[in-house]
Design a protein around this motif. Structure first.
Motif, PDB file in Angstrom:
ATOM      1  N   VAL A 131     -31.491 -75.907-117.918  1.00  0.00           N
ATOM      2  CA  VAL A 131     -31.267 -76.791-116.719  1.00  0.00           C
ATOM      3  C   VAL A 131     -31.557 -78.146-117.107  1.00  0.00           C
ATOM      4  O   VAL A 131     -30.730 -79.118-116.415  1.00  0.00           O
ATOM      5  CB  VAL A 131     -32.657 -76.284-115.761  1.00  0.00           C
ATOM      6  N   LYS A 132     -32.077 -78.582-117.966  1.00  0.00           N
ATOM      7  CA  LYS A 132     -32.121 -79.925-118.258  1.00  0.00           C
ATOM      8  C   LYS A 132     -30.723 -80.452-118.930  1.00  0.00           C
ATOM      9  O   LYS A 132     -30.685 -81.588-118.520  1.00  0.00           O
ATOM     10  CB  LYS A 132     -33.192 -79.953-119.461  1.00  0.00           C
ATOM     11  N   VAL A 133     -30.155 -79.407-119.692  1.00  0.00           N
ATOM     12  CA  VAL A 133     -28.953 -79.904-120.373  1.00  0.00           C
ATOM     13  C   VAL A 133     -27.975 -79.709-119.212  1.00  0.00           C
ATOM     14  O   VAL A 133     -27.009 -80.604-119.164  1.00  0.00           O
ATOM     15  CB  VAL A 133     -28.572 -78.774-121.461  1.00  0.00           C
ATOM     16  N   PHE A 134     -28.139 -78.961-118.264  1.00  0.00           N
ATOM     17  CA  PHE A 134     -27.022 -78.866-116.784  1.00  0.00           C
ATOM     18  C   PHE A 134     -26.964 -80.333-116.218  1.00  0.00           C
ATOM     19  O   PHE A 134     -26.120 -80.720-116.102  1.00  0.00           O
ATOM     20  CB  PHE A 134     -27.589 -77.569-116.041  1.00  0.00           C
ATOM     21  N   ASN A 135     -28.564 -80.824-116.085  1.00  0.00           N
ATOM     22  CA  ASN A 135     -28.560 -81.951-115.400  1.00  0.00           C
ATOM     23  C   ASN A 135     -28.007 -83.128-116.268  1.00  0.00           C
ATOM     24  O   ASN A 135     -27.299 -84.143-115.809  1.00  0.00           O
ATOM     25  CB  ASN A 135     -29.892 -82.211-114.948  1.00  0.00           C
ATOM     26  N   GLU A 136     -28.052 -83.027-117.518  1.00  0.00           N
ATOM     27  CA  GLU A 136     -27.596 -84.121-118.332  1.00  0.00           C
ATOM     28  C   GLU A 136     -26.084 -83.960-118.371  1.00  0.00           C
ATOM     29  O   GLU A 136     -25.372 -85.080-118.284  1.00  0.00           O
ATOM     30  CB  GLU A 136     -28.150 -83.667-119.806  1.00  0.00           C
ATOM     31  N   ILE A 137     -25.420 -82.790-118.284  1.00  0.00           N
ATOM     32  CA  ILE A 137     -23.995 -82.835-118.568  1.00  0.00           C
ATOM     33  C   ILE A 137     -23.373 -83.626-117.083  1.00  0.00           C
ATOM     34  O   ILE A 137     -22.512 -84.079-117.082  1.00  0.00           O
ATOM     35  CB  ILE A 137     -23.290 -81.388-118.512  1.00  0.00           C
ATOM     36  N   ARG A 138     -24.046 -83.010-116.157  1.00  0.00           N
ATOM     37  CA  ARG A 138     -23.537 -83.840-114.687  1.00  0.00           C
ATOM     38  C   ARG A 138     -23.770 -85.311-114.864  1.00  0.00           C
ATOM     39  O   ARG A 138     -23.007 -85.979-114.240  1.00  0.00           O
ATOM     40  CB  ARG A 138     -24.738 -83.071-113.587  1.00  0.00           C
ATOM     41  N   ALA A 139     -24.871 -85.842-115.252  1.00  0.00           N
ATOM     42  CA  ALA A 139     -25.070 -87.163-115.387  1.00  0.00           C
ATOM     43  C   ALA A 139     -24.026 -87.919-116.206  1.00  0.00           C
ATOM     44  O   ALA A 139     -23.193 -88.837-115.726  1.00  0.00           O
ATOM     45  CB  ALA A 139     -26.571 -87.536-115.976  1.00  0.00           C
ATOM     46  N   ALA A 140     -23.595 -87.070-117.370  1.00  0.00           N
ATOM     47  CA  ALA A 140     -22.586 -87.782-118.233  1.00  0.00           C
ATOM     48  C   ALA A 140     -20.917 -87.629-117.484  1.00  0.00           C
ATOM     49  O   ALA A 140     -20.351 -88.585-117.630  1.00  0.00           O
ATOM     50  CB  ALA A 140     -22.686 -86.771-119.564  1.00  0.00           C
ATOM     51  N   PRO A 158     -10.299 -90.744-118.044  1.00  0.00           N
ATOM     52  CA  PRO A 158      -9.966 -89.275-118.484  1.00  0.00           C
ATOM     53  C   PRO A 158     -10.352 -88.948-119.711  1.00  0.00           C
ATOM     54  O   PRO A 158     -10.854 -87.856-119.985  1.00  0.00           O
ATOM     55  CB  PRO A 158      -8.822 -89.256-117.752  1.00  0.00           C
ATOM     56  N   GLU A 159     -10.096 -89.877-120.738  1.00  0.00           N
ATOM     57  CA  GLU A 159     -10.292 -89.462-122.039  1.00  0.00           C
ATOM     58  C   GLU A 159     -11.760 -89.209-122.328  1.00  0.00           C
ATOM     59  O   GLU A 159     -12.004 -88.351-122.925  1.00  0.00           O
ATOM     60  CB  GLU A 159      -9.762 -90.440-122.916  1.00  0.00           C
ATOM     61  N   MET A 160     -12.387 -90.067-121.982  1.00  0.00           N
ATOM     62  CA  MET A 160     -13.934 -89.850-121.928  1.00  0.00           C
ATOM     63  C   MET A 160     -14.415 -88.657-121.339  1.00  0.00           C
ATOM     64  O   MET A 160     -15.333 -87.939-121.972  1.00  0.00           O
ATOM     65  CB  MET A 160     -14.942 -91.051-121.564  1.00  0.00           C
ATOM     66  N   LEU A 161     -13.908 -88.377-120.148  1.00  0.00           N
ATOM     67  CA  LEU A 161     -14.450 -87.082-119.493  1.00  0.00           C
ATOM     68  C   LEU A 161     -14.062 -85.772-120.109  1.00  0.00           C
ATOM     69  O   LEU A 161     -14.664 -85.008-120.374  1.00  0.00           O
ATOM     70  CB  LEU A 161     -13.945 -87.181-117.991  1.00  0.00           C
ATOM     71  N   ARG A 162     -12.872 -85.924-120.808  1.00  0.00           N
ATOM     72  CA  ARG A 162     -12.526 -84.775-121.530  1.00  0.00           C
ATOM     73  C   ARG A 162     -13.180 -84.528-122.994  1.00  0.00           C
ATOM     74  O   ARG A 162     -13.675 -83.366-123.126  1.00  0.00           O
ATOM     75  CB  ARG A 162     -11.016 -84.899-121.961  1.00  0.00           C
ATOM     76  N   HIS A 163     -13.625 -85.612-123.368  1.00  0.00           N
ATOM     77  CA  HIS A 163     -14.470 -85.658-124.678  1.00  0.00           C
ATOM     78  C   HIS A 163     -15.906 -85.030-124.226  1.00  0.00           C
ATOM     79  O   HIS A 163     -16.506 -84.536-125.205  1.00  0.00           O
ATOM     80  CB  HIS A 163     -14.437 -86.717-125.470  1.00  0.00           C
ATOM     81  N   ILE A 164     -16.356 -85.600-122.985  1.00  0.00           N
ATOM     82  CA  ILE A 164     -17.525 -85.222-122.661  1.00  0.00           C
ATOM     83  C   ILE A 164     -17.869 -83.473-122.534  1.00  0.00           C
ATOM     84  O   ILE A 164     -18.565 -82.923-122.963  1.00  0.00           O
ATOM     85  CB  ILE A 164     -18.192 -85.602-121.222  1.00  0.00           C
ATOM     86  N   TRP A 184     -24.157 -72.355-112.373  1.00  0.00           N
ATOM     87  CA  TRP A 184     -24.197 -73.678-112.992  1.00  0.00           C
ATOM     88  C   TRP A 184     -22.724 -74.183-113.528  1.00  0.00           C
ATOM     89  O   TRP A 184     -22.638 -75.184-113.240  1.00  0.00           O
ATOM     90  CB  TRP A 184     -25.333 -73.557-113.967  1.00  0.00           C
ATOM     91  N   ALA A 185     -21.939 -73.232-114.191  1.00  0.00           N
ATOM     92  CA  ALA A 185     -20.738 -73.487-114.741  1.00  0.00           C
ATOM     93  C   ALA A 185     -19.900 -73.945-113.690  1.00  0.00           C
ATOM     94  O   ALA A 185     -19.052 -74.857-113.912  1.00  0.00           O
ATOM     95  CB  ALA A 185     -20.374 -72.318-115.804  1.00  0.00           C
ATOM     96  N   ASN A 186     -19.945 -73.214-112.469  1.00  0.00           N
ATOM     97  CA  ASN A 186     -18.923 -73.611-111.691  1.00  0.00           C
ATOM     98  C   ASN A 186     -19.184 -74.752-111.098  1.00  0.00           C
ATOM     99  O   ASN A 186     -18.264 -75.511-110.540  1.00  0.00           O
ATOM    100  CB  ASN A 186     -19.053 -72.411-110.398  1.00  0.00           C
ATOM    101  N   THR A 187     -20.530 -75.301-110.733  1.00  0.00           N
ATOM    102  CA  THR A 187     -20.820 -76.554-110.461  1.00  0.00           C
ATOM    103  C   THR A 187     -20.243 -77.657-111.364  1.00  0.00           C
ATOM    104  O   THR A 187     -19.669 -78.619-110.959  1.00  0.00           O
ATOM    105  CB  THR A 187     -22.571 -76.738-110.247  1.00  0.00           C
ATOM    106  N   LEU A 188     -20.435 -77.425-112.627  1.00  0.00           N
ATOM    107  CA  LEU A 188     -20.087 -78.272-113.661  1.00  0.00           C
ATOM    108  C   LEU A 188     -18.535 -78.452-113.442  1.00  0.00           C
ATOM    109  O   LEU A 188     -17.945 -79.386-113.738  1.00  0.00           O
ATOM    110  CB  LEU A 188     -20.428 -77.974-115.092  1.00  0.00           C
ATOM    111  N   ASP A 189     -17.760 -77.298-113.215  1.00  0.00           N
ATOM    112  CA  ASP A 189     -16.341 -77.412-113.227  1.00  0.00           C
ATOM    113  C   ASP A 189     -15.794 -78.206-111.810  1.00  0.00           C
ATOM    114  O   ASP A 189     -14.913 -78.970-112.092  1.00  0.00           O
ATOM    115  CB  ASP A 189     -15.723 -75.903-113.198  1.00  0.00           C
ATOM    116  N   GLU A 190     -16.606 -78.178-111.011  1.00  0.00           N
ATOM    117  CA  GLU A 190     -16.254 -78.504-109.627  1.00  0.00           C
ATOM    118  C   GLU A 190     -16.555 -80.305-109.897  1.00  0.00           C
ATOM    119  O   GLU A 190     -15.706 -81.130-109.497  1.00  0.00           O
ATOM    120  CB  GLU A 190     -17.234 -78.189-108.582  1.00  0.00           C
ATOM    121  N   ASP A 191     -17.566 -80.675-110.455  1.00  0.00           N
ATOM    122  CA  ASP A 191     -17.937 -82.073-110.726  1.00  0.00           C
ATOM    123  C   ASP A 191     -16.841 -82.468-111.702  1.00  0.00           C
ATOM    124  O   ASP A 191     -16.361 -83.599-111.424  1.00  0.00           O
ATOM    125  CB  ASP A 191     -19.376 -81.931-111.450  1.00  0.00           C
ATOM    126  N   TYR A 192     -16.482 -81.704-112.771  1.00  0.00           N
ATOM    127  CA  TYR A 192     -15.453 -82.267-113.798  1.00  0.00           C
ATOM    128  C   TYR A 192     -14.162 -82.536-113.003  1.00  0.00           C
ATOM    129  O   TYR A 192     -13.521 -83.575-113.206  1.00  0.00           O
ATOM    130  CB  TYR A 192     -15.415 -81.282-114.816  1.00  0.00           C
TER     131      TYR A 192
END
Length: 232
Positions: free
Chosen positions: A175-184, A191-197, A212-220
């Protein structure tokens, strides 16, 4: 688009009909295939370019460094530096010069030392020469990669792991990594930085709980639309 001068077109065509398949001296251990290095491409075309009087000039148009923080499995914050590079290309003969605003390559790579800057230019030039002369280099393409019917089957096919449940993610600290990815994702500036994140967190992303993965996909997706809209 500015028409390409006939002397440059003729020079490119002369090289195309004389270049054989490029030697593949390097091997991608992860992918299990041989590929042509930048030096292999130089060896294949540099002399022929000289024979027909064609010069390629590489211009560095952008070099932007961005710091990215990531928490490792031990809970330590690791800071890495990423470079956003843009290179444009000029073709010239003794009688003509040509370029175009779209005759360029964009890279976003991790900076590990001074060699990273030279590697960025070499890779961009390799990609441009390969496209210009249609050189067979052995690099993997999408059609040659194994395919599956579902995401989990694709992960298994590639030797990866199944997704965790939400409960497992809370127990092991994901969950900590999940929140870290959302912040990143939220802090991405282009767009290039986003792809590389996404590439940087690919392993963690692939094993996140489905919700969680669906949330990250939506954020992305939302962030990518925002960044591409700003660049339009």
């Amino acid at each position: 688009m500015t028409p390409i001068p006939s002397s440059i077109v003729q020079a490119i065509c002369q090289i195309k009909v004389t270049v054989d398949a490029v030697a593949k001296s390097q091997r991608n251990a992860h992918g299990g295939y041989n590929f042509a290095s930048t030096d292999d491409i130089y060896a294949a075309v540099t002399r022929k370019m000289g024979e027909v009087g064609l010069v390629l000039i590489v211009l560095e148009d952008k070099c932007e460094i961005k710091r990215v923080e990531k928490t490792d499995k031990g809970g330590q914050v690791v800071t890495s530096q990423w470079g956003h590079f843009e290179f444009s290309f000029v073709l010239a003969t003794t009688s003509d010069t040509w370029t175009d605003a779209r005759s360029m390559r964009t890279l976003f790579i991790q900076i590990t030392g001074p060699q990273s800057f030279q590697s960025a230019q070499s890779y961009a030039e390799k990609a441009y020469l390969r496209s210009l002369f249609k050189l067979p280099t052995g690099d993997m393409d999408l059609d040659s990669m194994p395919q599956a019917d579902s995401e989990d089957d694709q992960i298994a096919l590639a030797g990866g792991r199944k997704r965790k449940s939400s409960a497992e993610g809370k127990r092991d600290g994901s969950v900590k990594v999940f929140n870290e990815i959302r912040a990143a994702i939220s802090s991405a500036i282009n767009p290039e930085m986003l792809r590389h994140i996404r590439e940087n967190y690919a392993e963690e992303w692939a094993t996140m709980a489905p919700a969680w993965a669906n949330t990250l996909d939506e954020d992305y997706g939302v962030k990518m639309d925002e960044l591409q809209g700003a660049a339009a």
